[in-house]
Design a protein around this motif. Structure first.
Motif, PDB file in Angstrom:
ATOM      1  N   PRO A  71       0.848  -1.203   0.000  1.00 41.71           N
ATOM      2  CA  PRO A  71       0.000   0.000   0.000  1.00 41.71           C
ATOM      3  C   PRO A  71       0.880   1.249   0.000  1.00 41.71           C
ATOM      4  O   PRO A  71       1.728   1.424   0.869  1.00 41.71           O
ATOM      5  CB  PRO A  71      -0.772  -0.121   1.318  1.00 41.71           C
ATOM      6  CG  PRO A  71       0.149  -0.889   2.215  1.00 41.71           C
ATOM      7  CD  PRO A  71       0.933  -1.825   1.317  1.00 41.71           C
ATOM      8  N   MET A  72       0.706   2.086  -0.991  1.00 42.85           N
ATOM      9  CA  MET A  72       1.509   3.314  -1.075  1.00 42.85           C
ATOM     10  C   MET A  72       0.599   4.528  -0.992  1.00 42.85           C
ATOM     11  O   MET A  72      -0.364   4.644  -1.746  1.00 42.85           O
ATOM     12  CB  MET A  72       2.312   3.352  -2.361  1.00 42.85           C
ATOM     13  CG  MET A  72       3.118   4.629  -2.511  1.00 42.85           C
ATOM     14  SD  MET A  72       4.346   4.523  -3.802  1.00 42.85           S
ATOM     15  CE  MET A  72       5.781   4.162  -2.823  1.00 42.85           C
ATOM     16  N   PHE A  73       0.930   5.420  -0.075  1.00 38.49           N
ATOM     17  CA  PHE A  73       0.148   6.631   0.152  1.00 38.49           C
ATOM     18  C   PHE A  73       0.890   7.811  -0.465  1.00 38.49           C
ATOM     19  O   PHE A  73       2.063   8.035  -0.161  1.00 38.49           O
ATOM     20  CB  PHE A  73      -0.059   6.843   1.655  1.00 38.49           C
ATOM     21  CG  PHE A  73      -0.788   5.705   2.297  1.00 38.49           C
ATOM     22  CD1 PHE A  73      -2.167   5.728   2.390  1.00 38.49           C
ATOM     23  CD2 PHE A  73      -0.111   4.598   2.771  1.00 38.49           C
ATOM     24  CE1 PHE A  73      -2.865   4.669   2.964  1.00 38.49           C
ATOM     25  CE2 PHE A  73      -0.789   3.532   3.344  1.00 38.49           C
ATOM     26  CZ  PHE A  73      -2.167   3.565   3.435  1.00 38.49           C
ATOM     27  N   VAL A  74       0.201   8.513  -1.357  1.00 37.40           N
ATOM     28  CA  VAL A  74       0.820   9.659  -2.028  1.00 37.40           C
ATOM     29  C   VAL A  74       0.076  10.931  -1.650  1.00 37.40           C
ATOM     30  O   VAL A  74      -1.135  10.926  -1.456  1.00 37.40           O
ATOM     31  CB  VAL A  74       0.847   9.470  -3.560  1.00 37.40           C
ATOM     32  CG1 VAL A  74       1.839   8.386  -3.943  1.00 37.40           C
ATOM     33  CG2 VAL A  74      -0.519   9.168  -4.129  1.00 37.40           C
ATOM     34  N   LYS A 115       3.969  -5.085  -7.080  1.00 36.19           N
ATOM     35  CA  LYS A 115       2.568  -4.662  -7.106  1.00 36.19           C
ATOM     36  C   LYS A 115       2.349  -3.645  -5.991  1.00 36.19           C
ATOM     37  O   LYS A 115       2.763  -3.874  -4.852  1.00 36.19           O
ATOM     38  CB  LYS A 115       1.640  -5.857  -6.902  1.00 36.19           C
ATOM     39  CG  LYS A 115       1.590  -6.798  -8.092  1.00 36.19           C
ATOM     40  CD  LYS A 115       0.709  -7.984  -7.833  1.00 36.19           C
ATOM     41  CE  LYS A 115       1.380  -9.214  -7.343  1.00 36.19           C
ATOM     42  NZ  LYS A 115       2.711  -9.540  -7.666  1.00 36.19           N
ATOM     43  N   ILE A 116       1.700  -2.527  -6.358  1.00 33.69           N
ATOM     44  CA  ILE A 116       1.369  -1.529  -5.348  1.00 33.69           C
ATOM     45  C   ILE A 116      -0.079  -1.120  -5.520  1.00 33.69           C
ATOM     46  O   ILE A 116      -0.644  -1.204  -6.609  1.00 33.69           O
ATOM     47  CB  ILE A 116       2.265  -0.272  -5.403  1.00 33.69           C
ATOM     48  CG1 ILE A 116       2.122   0.457  -6.743  1.00 33.69           C
ATOM     49  CG2 ILE A 116       3.704  -0.605  -5.090  1.00 33.69           C
ATOM     50  CD1 ILE A 116       2.750   1.839  -6.759  1.00 33.69           C
ATOM     51  N   MET A 117      -0.658  -0.695  -4.418  1.00 30.63           N
ATOM     52  CA  MET A 117      -1.993  -0.122  -4.434  1.00 30.63           C
ATOM     53  C   MET A 117      -1.843   1.313  -3.962  1.00 30.63           C
ATOM     54  O   MET A 117      -1.323   1.568  -2.877  1.00 30.63           O
ATOM     55  CB  MET A 117      -2.935  -0.895  -3.527  1.00 30.63           C
ATOM     56  CG  MET A 117      -4.355  -0.430  -3.607  1.00 30.63           C
ATOM     57  SD  MET A 117      -5.427  -1.662  -2.845  1.00 30.63           S
ATOM     58  CE  MET A 117      -6.987  -0.840  -3.033  1.00 30.63           C
ATOM     59  N   LEU A 118      -2.254   2.247  -4.833  1.00 29.99           N
ATOM     60  CA  LEU A 118      -2.072   3.662  -4.531  1.00 29.99           C
ATOM     61  C   LEU A 118      -3.286   4.255  -3.820  1.00 29.99           C
ATOM     62  O   LEU A 118      -4.421   4.029  -4.223  1.00 29.99           O
ATOM     63  CB  LEU A 118      -1.827   4.441  -5.820  1.00 29.99           C
ATOM     64  CG  LEU A 118      -0.432   4.294  -6.421  1.00 29.99           C
ATOM     65  CD1 LEU A 118      -0.402   4.856  -7.825  1.00 29.99           C
ATOM     66  CD2 LEU A 118       0.600   4.964  -5.549  1.00 29.99           C
ATOM     67  N   PHE A 119      -3.001   5.017  -2.773  1.00 32.77           N
ATOM     68  CA  PHE A 119      -4.016   5.729  -2.017  1.00 32.77           C
ATOM     69  C   PHE A 119      -3.622   7.207  -2.018  1.00 32.77           C
ATOM     70  O   PHE A 119      -2.499   7.548  -1.648  1.00 32.77           O
ATOM     71  CB  PHE A 119      -4.075   5.238  -0.567  1.00 32.77           C
ATOM     72  CG  PHE A 119      -4.475   3.799  -0.435  1.00 32.77           C
ATOM     73  CD1 PHE A 119      -5.817   3.445  -0.322  1.00 32.77           C
ATOM     74  CD2 PHE A 119      -3.518   2.796  -0.430  1.00 32.77           C
ATOM     75  CE1 PHE A 119      -6.186   2.124  -0.201  1.00 32.77           C
ATOM     76  CE2 PHE A 119      -3.882   1.470  -0.310  1.00 32.77           C
ATOM     77  CZ  PHE A 119      -5.224   1.130  -0.194  1.00 32.77           C
ATOM     78  N   ARG A 142      -1.592  11.685 -10.958  1.00 30.27           N
ATOM     79  CA  ARG A 142      -0.188  12.036 -11.228  1.00 30.27           C
ATOM     80  C   ARG A 142       0.733  10.900 -10.806  1.00 30.27           C
ATOM     81  O   ARG A 142       1.703  10.581 -11.499  1.00 30.27           O
ATOM     82  CB  ARG A 142       0.189  13.328 -10.502  1.00 30.27           C
ATOM     83  CG  ARG A 142      -0.521  14.549 -11.052  1.00 30.27           C
ATOM     84  CD  ARG A 142       0.059  15.867 -10.539  1.00 30.27           C
ATOM     85  NE  ARG A 142       0.445  15.901  -9.142  1.00 30.27           N
ATOM     86  CZ  ARG A 142      -0.334  16.350  -8.152  1.00 30.27           C
ATOM     87  NH1 ARG A 142      -1.558  16.773  -8.399  1.00 30.27           N
ATOM     88  NH2 ARG A 142       0.109  16.372  -6.916  1.00 30.27           N
ATOM     89  N   ALA A 143       0.420  10.282  -9.664  1.00 30.90           N
ATOM     90  CA  ALA A 143       1.251   9.171  -9.183  1.00 30.90           C
ATOM     91  C   ALA A 143       1.182   7.982 -10.144  1.00 30.90           C
ATOM     92  O   ALA A 143       2.200   7.349 -10.427  1.00 30.90           O
ATOM     93  CB  ALA A 143       0.811   8.762  -7.779  1.00 30.90           C
ATOM     94  N   PHE A 144      -0.015   7.677 -10.650  1.00 33.12           N
ATOM     95  CA  PHE A 144      -0.144   6.587 -11.627  1.00 33.12           C
ATOM     96  C   PHE A 144       0.689   6.880 -12.869  1.00 33.12           C
ATOM     97  O   PHE A 144       1.415   6.009 -13.353  1.00 33.12           O
ATOM     98  CB  PHE A 144      -1.606   6.383 -12.032  1.00 33.12           C
ATOM     99  CG  PHE A 144      -2.333   5.378 -11.198  1.00 33.12           C
ATOM    100  CD1 PHE A 144      -2.130   4.025 -11.366  1.00 33.12           C
ATOM    101  CD2 PHE A 144      -3.242   5.786 -10.241  1.00 33.12           C
ATOM    102  CE1 PHE A 144      -2.793   3.094 -10.602  1.00 33.12           C
ATOM    103  CE2 PHE A 144      -3.925   4.863  -9.458  1.00 33.12           C
ATOM    104  CZ  PHE A 144      -3.692   3.513  -9.642  1.00 33.12           C
ATOM    105  N   ARG A 145       0.568   8.090 -13.389  1.00 29.48           N
ATOM    106  CA  ARG A 145       1.332   8.434 -14.602  1.00 29.48           C
ATOM    107  C   ARG A 145       2.837   8.314 -14.363  1.00 29.48           C
ATOM    108  O   ARG A 145       3.572   7.781 -15.194  1.00 29.48           O
ATOM    109  CB  ARG A 145       0.968   9.844 -15.075  1.00 29.48           C
ATOM    110  CG  ARG A 145      -0.382   9.917 -15.753  1.00 29.48           C
ATOM    111  CD  ARG A 145      -0.592  11.232 -16.482  1.00 29.48           C
ATOM    112  NE  ARG A 145      -0.514  12.406 -15.643  1.00 29.48           N
ATOM    113  CZ  ARG A 145      -1.560  12.982 -15.040  1.00 29.48           C
ATOM    114  NH1 ARG A 145      -2.775  12.489 -15.191  1.00 29.48           N
ATOM    115  NH2 ARG A 145      -1.395  14.064 -14.301  1.00 29.48           N
TER     116      ARG A 145
END
Length: 191
Positions: free
Chosen positions: A33-36, A74-78, A100-103
């Motif tokens: 889990p990655m928090f941006v 594998k990451i899940m962005l929050f 922006r984080a996905f891009r």
């Protein structure tokens, strides 16, 4: 009194144990889990989540490198937005924090499998997972907003973030409407 017998015959041989075990755990099963967050050049500790941090987009690459070096791909962005409103507009803004984080992740880490948390609670001023109408979440209206989120994120996969059956139903409706196919995303969390 009948004697109680413990069934251990399936545990006596290593080969047999491997054959009948139910769970195989491997590093390839892990999703980080990655928090941006908005801003620049920041990494902030999340006190309530030991070992977890929030990253600005320009600093998240440091963690992604560590994860890839460790074999986690594998990451899940929050997203943690600076601005919240009634409709969670930062969740579906083309220049929102998660978009922006996905891009950035797709551009620099093409081997990373990116999962989107399709939920609006972190983006709404009221903290609910969708659009509120008459003091309740309006599933039909929320569905349109969730479709916008997916279209701007363009994740490899989504997880229905709205709790329980409601989230699953909404995600399955998005799938049936072709939104996931249109964006090239898979629906995780269903059987």
């Amino acid at each position: 009194m009948t004697e109680f017998m413990r069934g251990r015959r399936l545990r006596t041989d290593e080969r047999l144990r491997k054959m009948v075990q139910e769970t195989h755990m491997d590093i390839s099963d892990l999703v980080y889990p990655m928090f941006v967050m908005d801003g620049q050049n920041k990494i902030e500790e999340i006190p309530s989540m030991y070992g977890q941090n929030r990253y600005t987009v320009d600093r998240m690459g440091e963690k992604l490198e560590q994860l890839l070096d460790a074999g986690v791909n594998k990451i899940m962005l929050f997203g943690i937005p600076d601005h919240k409103d009634e409709t969670g507009s930062q969740a579906y803004d083309e220049n929102g924090i998660v978009q922006r984080a996905f891009r950035e992740a797709k551009k620099h880490y093409p081997d990373m499998y990116l999962i989107g948390d399709v939920c609006m609670c972190e983006y709404t001023s009221h903290g609910h997972c969708g659009i509120i109408h008459n003091h309740d979440v309006d599933n039909d209206a929320t569905l349109e907003y969730l479709a916008k989120i997916i279209r701007y994120e363009r994740p490899d996969a989504i997880v229905p973030g709205i709790g329980g059956q409601t989230g699953l139903n909404l995600a399955m409706q998005l799938e049936s409407k072709g939104v996931l196919r249109e964006c090239g995303a898979e629906l995780l969390g269903t059987t």
